[in-house]
Structures are given as C-alpha cells and as structure tokens.
Design a protein around this motif. Structure first.
Motif, PDB file in Angstrom:
ATOM      1  N   PRO A  78       6.255 -10.986 -23.037  1.00  0.00           N
ATOM      2  CA  PRO A  78       6.337  -9.904 -24.027  1.00  0.00           C
ATOM      3  C   PRO A  78       6.289 -10.426 -25.472  1.00  0.00           C
ATOM      4  CG  PRO A  78       8.012  -9.638 -22.333  1.00  0.00           C
ATOM      5  CD  PRO A  78       7.408 -10.979 -22.127  1.00  0.00           C
ATOM      6  N   GLU A  79       7.014 -11.547 -25.719  1.00  0.00           N
ATOM      7  CA  GLU A  79       6.993 -12.116 -27.072  1.00  0.00           C
ATOM      8  C   GLU A  79       5.604 -12.632 -27.425  1.00  0.00           C
ATOM      9  OE1 GLU A  79      10.582 -14.286 -25.718  1.00  0.00           O
ATOM     10  OE2 GLU A  79      10.814 -14.705 -27.860  1.00  0.00           O
ATOM     11  N   ALA A  80       4.975 -13.270 -26.431  1.00  0.00           N
ATOM     12  CA  ALA A  80       3.640 -13.801 -26.652  1.00  0.00           C
ATOM     13  C   ALA A  80       2.673 -12.663 -26.979  1.00  0.00           C
ATOM     14  CB  ALA A  80       3.176 -14.567 -25.418  1.00  0.00           C
ATOM     15  N   ALA A  81       2.767 -11.570 -26.222  1.00  0.00           N
ATOM     16  CA  ALA A  81       1.872 -10.429 -26.411  1.00  0.00           C
ATOM     17  C   ALA A  81       2.054  -9.838 -27.802  1.00  0.00           C
ATOM     18  CB  ALA A  81       2.161  -9.372 -25.348  1.00  0.00           C
ATOM     19  N   ARG A  82       3.325  -9.688 -28.215  1.00  0.00           N
ATOM     20  CA  ARG A  82       3.603  -9.108 -29.522  1.00  0.00           C
ATOM     21  C   ARG A  82       3.002  -9.985 -30.636  1.00  0.00           C
ATOM     22  NH1 ARG A  82       9.227  -9.203 -29.985  1.00  0.00           N
ATOM     23  NH2 ARG A  82       9.227  -8.419 -27.852  1.00  0.00           N
ATOM     24  N   LEU A  83       3.190 -11.296 -30.500  1.00  0.00           N
ATOM     25  CA  LEU A  83       2.678 -12.225 -31.523  1.00  0.00           C
ATOM     26  C   LEU A  83       1.152 -12.158 -31.588  1.00  0.00           C
ATOM     27  CD1 LEU A  83       3.140 -14.454 -33.584  1.00  0.00           C
ATOM     28  CD2 LEU A  83       3.199 -16.110 -31.723  1.00  0.00           C
ATOM     29  N   LEU A  84       0.524 -12.116 -30.401  1.00  0.00           N
ATOM     30  CA  LEU A  84      -0.936 -12.098 -30.338  1.00  0.00           C
ATOM     31  C   LEU A  84      -1.489 -10.885 -31.074  1.00  0.00           C
ATOM     32  CD1 LEU A  84      -3.322 -13.654 -28.986  1.00  0.00           C
ATOM     33  CD2 LEU A  84      -3.231 -11.933 -27.182  1.00  0.00           C
ATOM     34  N   LEU A  85      -0.843  -9.737 -30.823  1.00  0.00           N
ATOM     35  CA  LEU A  85      -1.298  -8.503 -31.447  1.00  0.00           C
ATOM     36  C   LEU A  85      -1.110  -8.563 -32.975  1.00  0.00           C
ATOM     37  CD1 LEU A  85      -2.523  -5.878 -30.508  1.00  0.00           C
ATOM     38  CD2 LEU A  85      -0.228  -4.891 -30.361  1.00  0.00           C
ATOM     39  N   THR A  86       0.046  -9.080 -33.384  1.00  0.00           N
ATOM     40  CA  THR A  86       0.323  -9.173 -34.829  1.00  0.00           C
ATOM     41  C   THR A  86      -0.717 -10.027 -35.535  1.00  0.00           C
ATOM     42  OG1 THR A  86       2.615  -9.256 -34.117  1.00  0.00           O
ATOM     43  CG2 THR A  86       2.211  -9.525 -36.472  1.00  0.00           C
ATOM     44  N   LEU A  87      -1.152 -11.106 -34.848  1.00  0.00           N
ATOM     45  CA  LEU A  87      -2.131 -12.000 -35.474  1.00  0.00           C
ATOM     46  C   LEU A  87      -3.377 -11.237 -35.894  1.00  0.00           C
ATOM     47  CD1 LEU A  87      -1.927 -15.250 -33.283  1.00  0.00           C
ATOM     48  CD2 LEU A  87      -1.102 -14.905 -35.602  1.00  0.00           C
ATOM     49  N   MET A  88      -3.730 -10.189 -35.087  1.00  0.00           N
ATOM     50  CA  MET A  88      -4.918  -9.409 -35.434  1.00  0.00           C
ATOM     51  C   MET A  88      -4.587  -8.266 -36.382  1.00  0.00           C
ATOM     52  SD  MET A  88      -7.158  -9.417 -31.924  1.00  0.00           S
ATOM     53  CE  MET A  88      -5.794  -9.199 -30.798  1.00  0.00           C
TER      54      MET A  88
END
Lengths: 375, 673
Positions: B576-586
């Motif tokens: 979940p943390e990884a997914a949130r970070l990935l989305l924020t990057l974009m």
C-alpha cells in the motif's frame, strides 16, 4: 613542551610519516621513521633517523634534528604508507600502484620488493591510462588491504603475485581510508559520510554493516579503531569533525567533537595508551585529545594486560567498562584537548604516534619529531 | 617606472631568431615563445621579443623546457621569470621564510614604540638566519658533490646568498633598527666582522700554530683584529709577542694600555655622546703624543698600529689586502676617526671610502652600488638595484614587505596601480604558482596583497592541475575559504566530469552536491535512470539509499531517491505504501513525463496482487495518468508503431479495469467505506 620538538625542512611536501614498528621486547623509544612525499615532480620514500641516541639503555634520549638514512624515487604521489614489518613498507600511489619497499638496514638502502601495478584503476586495467589513485592501505602481515578512488577493495598477501580477493565497485563513491577491525574484518570510510564494515570471509560483495553521518553527508577522510576496545572507532571528516562510533549499536556516531576548521587528514589512537588520541588537519593544527584525567577518576572494573607499557610507566592502561570515548557529553567528562602546533599555516598531512614519540609532516615541507609527548 | 627602465633585453638561447620570426603569448608567470614560418627574410623583427621580455621585467629568463617536433619544425620555449624558484635547496628558504612572513602579517602593530621595533628587528634576524641556514646547506652540497658543474652552481648560489645576507643585514641596521649615533658604529662593526670572512683562515692558521708570535703572518693577524676593532683579541696576541721580547716590554705595555683605554660607544645609556667624545679626544691626544715622541720608532709594526688607532687614512689603506672591501675600510675609518658618526653623515664617508679604496683602479660592482645606496638611505634605489641584479624575487619581496611594516615606504606609489610592496609580492607569488609544488605558499602571499591579490589568485588557482581528488580537495578548500564561488564551481565540475568519464556516478554526484550544481546533479540522475531502464536494476544503491537532504538539490535527484524508495518498499512487500508513493510520483509531477510509462509498468504487478491495493480513487488517477500519457504525448505515433508499447498499454488498461472491478466489489462489501 616546544623545546622537545625538532624540525627539519626537507624540500618536499610530506604526505605520510610512519614510525618503524619496534621489536616485541624493545625498551627503547622508536628511532627510525619513514616519510612519503606528494605533489613533487620527483616524489620519494625516505627513511630517517629521529636523531642521535644519547645514553643507550632505558633512559635513552634522542637529540638533534632528524637525518636522512636513505631514500628512493616513487612514481606518483604517496597517498598512504604502512610498515608491514621491521623492514618492509607498503606504499599506495596516486597512479593506483601498490609497492612494497624493503629497507636494507645493513647498508642503508631502499629497494622495491614487490609491485602490484594498477591495483586500482578506472574502466579497464589493461589500457595505458586509467590508473585510479590508491587512497588507503592497511597491513596485518602478511595481509595487505588497499582502497581507492575507484571504490575498489583489494586484499593482497605480501608473498602472492595476484590479489587474493578484489571487490570491484565496493563503493560508488571514493573510499578514503581503511583499517582492520578484526583479522578478517575491515572498516572503510568514504566521500559520502559512510563508515562500512566488510567481512572478508564472506563471498558477498556487500558490506556487513553501514554506518552513516546524519544530515549533510560530510565526507570522511580517516579512520582508526581503539586498540583494545574494538567496538570504539574514531573517524575524521571534511569539516574537521572528530566522530566517535560504537559499532555495537546504532548507525550514527555516539559523539561529534569539533576542533579542526578544515579536513581532518589523520586520526590515531595512541597504540599503547588509548586514552590519548591525535588528529591533524588541513588547517595546520594537530590536536591531542586526552581523556586520561577522566578515566583515572572512575573505578576500574576490568583490567586487561598483555600490551607492552614499557615506556609509559607513568600511565598504566586503565580500561574501564565505560570508556571515556563513548560518553555522550565530552565537556562533562573533562576531555582535555591541546593544539600541539600553534601558528602553523599550511596543512599537517600526516602524523604517527608510538611510545612517547610523535612524528608529523606538512605541506610547508617540514618534518617534526616530538620525543616527549607526555612530559 | 623605477623598476623597468634599465632592464636589459633578454635573448632566448636556442631560438633561431636570425632566420625565423618569433611569436609569443603571455602566461600568468611565464611567456611562451615559438618560432614561426614567417619572416625568413631577416632577423631584424625578431628583436621585438627582447623588448617584450624587458617589458615583462624578466630578470632571468631561461628555457625551462623545449618541445621538439620534426627536425625542421618550430619549437616552443617556455620562458620563466623567476629562475631561482626551481633550485631544490632554496625550497627550504621559500618554506621557512613563508612562516616568518605570515608571522609578520599577523603581528600587526599590536605593540607600540620600542617593543614594536624590537619585534621587527627580530623578524629581520629570523629572515637572515634562514638565509644563513640555506647558505650552509648549499655549501655542504658544494663540498659533497663530485660533479664540477654542479659544484660551480652551488658555489655561485652560496655567493649570491651571502651577498643577500650582507645587504639585508645592512638594511636591518640602517632602516629596521635605525641605529643612532654610537650604537650605529657598534652594529656596523658587527656587520663587518660577520661578513669579512676572507681572513678567517689566516687567523685560524696563526692561532693554531705552535708559537703564533713566530709565525710569518703574526702581525697580519694582529692588524686584522685592530682593523675590526677586536681589541681584546689583538691584546691577547700581542702579550705573547711581548713575553718573547723582554727588551721591548715597555713599548708593548704602552700600546696595550692605549688599546685597553680606547673609549667605545656603549649600547646602554650610561654615557652621553658628549662624554664619549670628550673621553675619545683625550685618548686620541694621548696616542698622538706617543707617536710624536717616537715611542714606537723601533717597531714599524707597532708604529703602524698606533697610526691606525689615530685614524691615519694612509696607514689604514696600507692594510687594504687585510680589509678586502671598501666597506670594511669605511667602518675601520669611522671607528678610529668618527666613532659617533650620525646616520645621515654616513653617505659622505661611504662615498669617499669607496673612492679612496678603489682608487680609480677598478669600477664599482653592482653589490657596491647597492650598499652605497643603502648608506645613502636610498631605500628605493636599493630595492631597484637588487631587483635587477638578483635572479629571484624572494629577496626584494620580503625585504620590501619588512620595510613597509616599518612604515618606511608609504609615500611611494607606482604608476601601474598598487604600491611597490604589493607589486613585488605579486611577482614573487606568481613565481611560486608557476612551480609544480610551491603553489600552496603563493596563496598566502596573494592574500596579503589588498589591491590585486584576489584577482591574481583567481587566475592562478584555476591553472593548478587536479591530479587526484585529494589535491582537488586542497585547492577547493583554498577557494571555499575565500568565497571564490566561481572557482569552487569550476573545480567541482571538472572533478564531476572526470568521475563521470570514469563511470563513477557516485563520486560524480558527490562533487556536484558539494558545488550545489543542480544542473549537473540532474544530468547524473538521468544517467542513473537510464542505467536502470537498460539493466532493470540500480547501480550504486549505497549512494542512492543515503542521499539525505542532498536529495533536494535537483528535481531529478529527488525523483531518483523517491523512485528507489518505491523499489525498497515494494521489495519489503509494503505494497500500500509503495502504491501510494508510485502514484504521487506522477500526480505531483515529480517524475519526468518520459518516465511515466516505466512507472505505470511498475504498477502492473501491484494491480495483479491477490489483495486489492489501489483504491477506486487511486485506480481512476492511474487511468487518468495513462490516458494523459497516450493522448497528450506528442510522440503518439511512436506508441502506435511500436507493438510492444501498444501491448503494454492494452495490458495496463485491462489490469486497471480488472482492479477497478475488484475494488468496487471490495469497497461495496465493506460497510461504510
């Protein structure tokens, strides 16, 4: 006291000074040291006599200025230097070559005994150019470990032609210094403020532990380990800060001590009296850090023998479980620090301590010998 | 132009100026000269080089290196201005005097009056003792070498150093200490005793012989002592002769008594000059009486000594060989005729002593002219003559600086900008910078040149070759301490470029972080990302994982650090943390658009997990990112042409749709979410 210091201008910038180790049962203070030069068109390794011995025996004292016994040309800047034994010196060159020189004491000559050409290199070892400076060397006869600007770690044996072990790209930044933690483990410091432990028995090309400075990753230039309490490690950084680490716990230094105003080039615990520590710097100062007053006031829980204290009769090795070096508040514990060279303007690149003697070398092309450190 | 008008033209040895025209280019401390293909018609135009050399105030041009091409091709000559900088033994002089110089700059006028003067005299003595130490080393070298050419070189250096010390010592007495009438004579006597060494071996020979009074040079040695005012030694020798000649005992006694009674100025203030003059007058008359009544008539040796005591010029001049120089003659003359000479009267006696001593037989040498200028208190003339004669800037630079600290040179400004002190220091320091090793010393000299020091340092420091990182760090420290931002940036960039060429991305990055060079940090980050895209894994993890606050230096570096963090979270199965970070990057536009496809592809395995990871809202955002990318991309053509890319997009759309379906079901079944 200043009058115990003798100086000699040597017409070459000195990058390293090292006492020749004493034989196990020696009672006399050290008498011979080696120097290496840098940034000269013609760099040299030189062997010096510390002075003339007056009254041989226990109370032997040296007088007069150091004088040259012999020297030999060295290709490239001398980046680091370490005695392998009484006769052999391992020298790290800015060309990436590592050389063992032998000092023939019978006829006072030096010769190249063995050479690992381009032990450190960029891109390709076989091309004509591309040697990378070898920045650090440490010996534990017969083993020799070197590190360099190429981020490579080499393990050599004095009697073997090829490297026993090489870790390519061990570090992505420049490795500035190396020392032994235990016989099979080494400590390295690099240009992004990291202290790493490597276990040479492991085939993995990764450090077993990484410690790091907080905040700005200030490059670390030198490292030394407490001679008796192996978990205590001292490093010196680009900002002149002395960091003391307890490698048993945490990933950050236990204490940060500030005295130098520029790069700290070398840090050395006194080998037989480790309550004393010495550091030198680009800012031209050499600090003596003394925690002995503190330790003597604390009860001693543990007493380990085994190390020679022949010429340090006035201060027995007092190893309390709580080392003064690991205290968080150095001011409370009254660490005394003294600058041994006031008014020096150019860098003090190197120092070495052995027994009551200190030797150091500068960019002002002078070498200094202090024979009564604890007087 | 006090320093330039009399410099003779220089000839470049080996340059063929008769058949080729020479061209030149200025460097910071040297001139490059080369032969050209032009001007074969004649050598007349090549003379312009000599003129240029003179304009450069080149004292001792020398060929430092030549580069040979084909036999007929031109050669390049490097002409350096300060020859002595390259003498190995003199490095001791440069280094040790640097320390004294720095001490003098630090000592700035905290002391007043007498103690300040004592301090300055001590500094002057320290400089002289360094010269003397160097002289001894050079002498040792001359003695121990077997190469006659080298021996000659060393001997020349010894005599140059000796002349330098002689001049410096006189300047110390006259200018730095500014000795007054009385003490002035004592100082001059010391000066003569220290420097007239030609007779020393004779003195040693006689004194060490079995019976000195029988030695054929016995009277010569007595005379030497008398001429140098060494009365006690002269009397000691005479007593030996006396005991061997009981018949003339009385004569000896009288002479001995005269010598003993001779009044001399004292350094303490116990007697006034008038008292001294009075005593001296009495003594003089006494000597006169003995001479006139023929007391010494039976011994020409003793008679001549008595004449010397009376200051008889002819008697003194008869001992010319024992004095060897006109300035010894001057001081002897002063001792026996004008012991209370005032500084300003020196010039008359000096000039007449030189004229009498040389007697028209020989013309004065440069050294004589320099000493004469000093006796005339023409400080600028001393410095000018020394600049012309000596083959180094060391001497004039340090002497002028000392005199300037004595506040003796303030009125003098040069037409070309700064004052003379600064001008000479700049020349000396430039010479140091042209040396392979001595450049570090030059830095401190430039620091103490208020007008142009900074500019000179900036120009010189950029030309220091950065052979190792260690050396670069030392140069960098010099620049950082002086807030030379441009030079700091340039050094770091050079080192970063070197590291990059050697594929040392980590080192390159730490150099650009040190210079706070955002553009270069971006460039290096792109290299990291490119490597990742090509190889599917990161190099230099130890660095990227430990960027710390330096991550904020450039946007790309921030992205690199964050993207690596995503991989770490994913590796640790913190989805979940990884997914949130990935989305924020974009969505926060941290990632460059060119990298979005890679990021979306990275989302694929997360979408395929058993557990639903992206929420409905997050899934919509991912979809929008994908559509923005495919619709808004000006390179739309690329996607349609590239089968793999098309498949990727299709797979992503499918995965997103499936995830959306799963998440709707999941969120629908969970009460209240």
């Amino acid at each position: 006291a200043m009058e115990d210091v003798s100086a000699k201008f040597v017409s070459q910038k000195i990058s390293r000074t090292r006492w020749r180790p004493l034989p196990a049962a020696a009672l006399q203070p050290p008498d011979v040291f080696a120097t290496g030069s840098w940034d000269n068109e013609d760099n040299r390794i030189s062997i010096w006599s510390a002075g003339d011995l007056v009254n041989a025996g226990l109370n032997g004292e040296y007088h007069g200025e150091p004088h040259l016994l012999c020297d030999i040309q060295h290709n490239g800047d001398v980046m680091d230097m370490q005695f392998l034994d009484q006769e052999r010196i391992v020298v790290a060159s800015s060309t990436g070559t590592v050389t063992i020189f032998r000092h023939h004491q019978n006829n006072q000559t030096l010769s190249a005994n063995h050479r690992w050409e381009k032990a450190h290199y960029h891109v390709d070892q076989d091309t004509s150019c591309g040697g990378a400076a070898c920045t650090g060397v440490v010996c534990n006869n017969p083993e020799i470990v070197t590190v360099g600007e190429d981020g490579r770690i080499n393990l050599f044996r004095a009697d073997q032609k090829d490297a026993v072990r090489t870790i390519d790209n061990a570090d992505s930044s420049t490795l500035h210094a190396v020392t032994f933690l235990r016989t099979t483990e080494i400590l390295t410091v690099n240009s992004i403020g990291q202290l790493k432990i490597w276990d040479l028995r492991q085939q993995r090309n990764e450090p077993s532990q990484i410690f790091s400075l907080a905040g700005d990753r200030v490059p670390l230039h030198c490292v030394d380990r407490h001679p008796n309490q192996q978990h205590i490690v001292a490093t010196g950084g680009q900002d002149g800060m002395l960091s003391i680490w307890d490698i048993r716990q945490g990933t950050m230094p236990v204490s940060l001590l500030n005295a130098h105003e520029a790069e700290m080039w070398e840090v050395h615990f006194h080998p037989s009296d480790p309550d004393h520590l010495f550091t030198c710097s680009e800012d031209g100062s050499l600090w003596h850090w003394d925690t002995s007053t503190n330790v003597s006031e604390k009860p001693s829980f543990l007493h380990q023998g085994g190390r020679s204290t022949a010429y340090l009769s006035h201060s027995t090795i007092n190893q309390s479980v709580m080392s003064a070096w690991l205290s968080n508040d150095p001011t409370k514990d009254r660490m005394e620090i003294t600058n041994l060279i006031p008014n020096q303007t150019l860098s003090v690149n190197s120092l070495d301590v052995l027994g009551p003697c200190l030797v150091y070398g500068t960019d002002a092309e002078a070498i200094y010998v202090n024979r009564q450190l604890f007087a | 132009a006090p320093l330039t008008d009399t410099v003779p033209p220089q000839v470049v040895p080996g340059a063929d100026s008769s058949s080729r025209q020479l061209c030149f280019a200025w460097g910071p401390a040297e001139v490059l000269v080369c032969e050209t293909l032009f001007g074969r018609a004649g050598g007349s135009r090549s003379r312009c080089l000599a003129g240029a050399g003179a304009a450069a105030r080149a004292l001792t041009d020398s060929i430092a290196g030549t580069e040979d091409g084909a036999p007929s091709s031109s050669r390049v000559f490097v002409i350096r201005r300060d020859q002595d900088i390259y003498i190995q033994t003199l490095r001791k002089l440069f280094n040790e005097s640097h320390g004294i110089f720095m001490g003098l700059q630090r000592s700035e006028e905290e002391l007043a009056g007498k103690s300040r003067k004592a301090q300055l005299v001590q500094v002057s003595k320290n400089y002289r003792s360094v010269i003397r130490a160097c002289m001894e080393d050079m002498h040792q070298a001359a003695v121990s070498t077997r190469d006659p050419a080298l021996q000659g070189q060393y001997s020349t250096q010894v005599s140059i150093l000796s002349a330098m010390e002689l001049i410096w010592n006189l300047c110390e007495i006259l200018f730095v200490e500014a000795a007054t009438a009385g003490p002035l004579l004592l100082r001059l006597l010391d000066w003569v005793r220290l420097h007239v060494c030609d007779v020393d071996s004779m003195v040693r020979e006689v004194l060490s012989s079995e019976s000195p009074s029988k030695h054929k040079l016995f009277w010569n040695v007595v005379d030497v002592f008398v001429l140098q005012g060494r009365m006690d030694e002269a009397r000691h020798l005479l007593s030996k002769e006396a005991s061997a000649n009981p018949t003339s005992m009385n004569m000896y006694k009288i002479l001995d008594d005269l010598m003993k009674k001779m009044p001399v100025p004292s350094l303490s203030n116990t007697q006034t000059l008038t008292e001294l003059e009075l005593k001296w007058q009495h003594w003089h008359e006494e000597c006169q009486r003995y001479l006139q009544d023929g007391t010494f008539a039976s011994s020409p040796h003793m008679e001549s000594i008595c004449k010397i005591l009376l200051g008889d010029e002819d008697a003194i001049l008869e001992k010319k060989e024992l004095m060897t120089t006109w300035y010894h003659f001057l001081v002897t003359r002063l001792l026996y005729s004008h012991p209370t000479v005032k500084p300003m009267e020196l010039r008359f006696y000096a000039q007449s002593s030189m004229d009498l001593f040389l007697g028209g037989e020989s013309s004065p040498e440069p050294l004589d002219m320099i000493l004469m200028a000093a006796f005339e208190f023409e400080m600028h003339q001393v410095i000018k003559e020394c600049s012309i004669v000596l083959s180094n800037w060391w001497f004039v630079a340090h002497l002028t600086d000392l005199l300037d600290h004595c506040k003796l040179l303030q009125s003098h400004n040069l037409y070309f900008g700064s004052n003379m002190r600064e001008f000479l220091l700049l020349e000396y320091a430039s010479g140091l910078f042209s040396h392979h090793s001595l450049w570090q010393l030059g830095v401190d000299y430039f620091d103490h040149c208020p007008e142009y020091g900074r500019v000179y340092l900036e120009l010189h420091i950029e030309r220091i070759p950065l052979s190792t990182e260690q050396k670069a760090l030392k140069v960098l420290r010099i620049c950082e301490q002086r807030q030379m931002h441009e030079q700091v940036r340039s050094i770091c960039k050079i080192m970063a470029m070197k590291a990059l060429r050697n594929n040392r991305l980590g080192s390159a990055l730490s150099w650009s972080i040190r210079a706070k060079d955002a553009a270069f940090a971006t460039l290096i980050s792109d290299r990291f990302l490119k490597d990742y895209c090509e190889r599917g894994c990161f190099s230099d993890l130890d660095l990227i994982d430990n960027l710390g606050p330096s991550m904020l230096l450039s946007d790309r570096l921030t992205f690199l650090g964050k993207y690596r963090e995503f991989h770490r979270l994913y590796g640790e199965k913190r989805f979940p943390e990884a997914a949130r970070l990935l989305l924020t990057l974009m969505t926060a536009h941290i990632a460059p658009c060119s990298f979005w496809m890679t990021l979306l592809t990275d989302a694929l395995p997360l979408l395929e997990q058993k557990e639903v990871i992206f929420s409905a809202e997050q899934t919509y955002e991912l979809m929008r990112c994908l559509e923005d990318l495919t619709a808004g991309n000006p390179d739309k053509q690329k996607f349609q042409d590239d089968d793999i890319e098309t498949t990727k997009v299709e797979m992503l759309r499918l995965a997103l749709a499936r995830n959306l379906a799963r998440v709707i079901v999941k969120e629908g079944t969970v009460e209240g979410s």
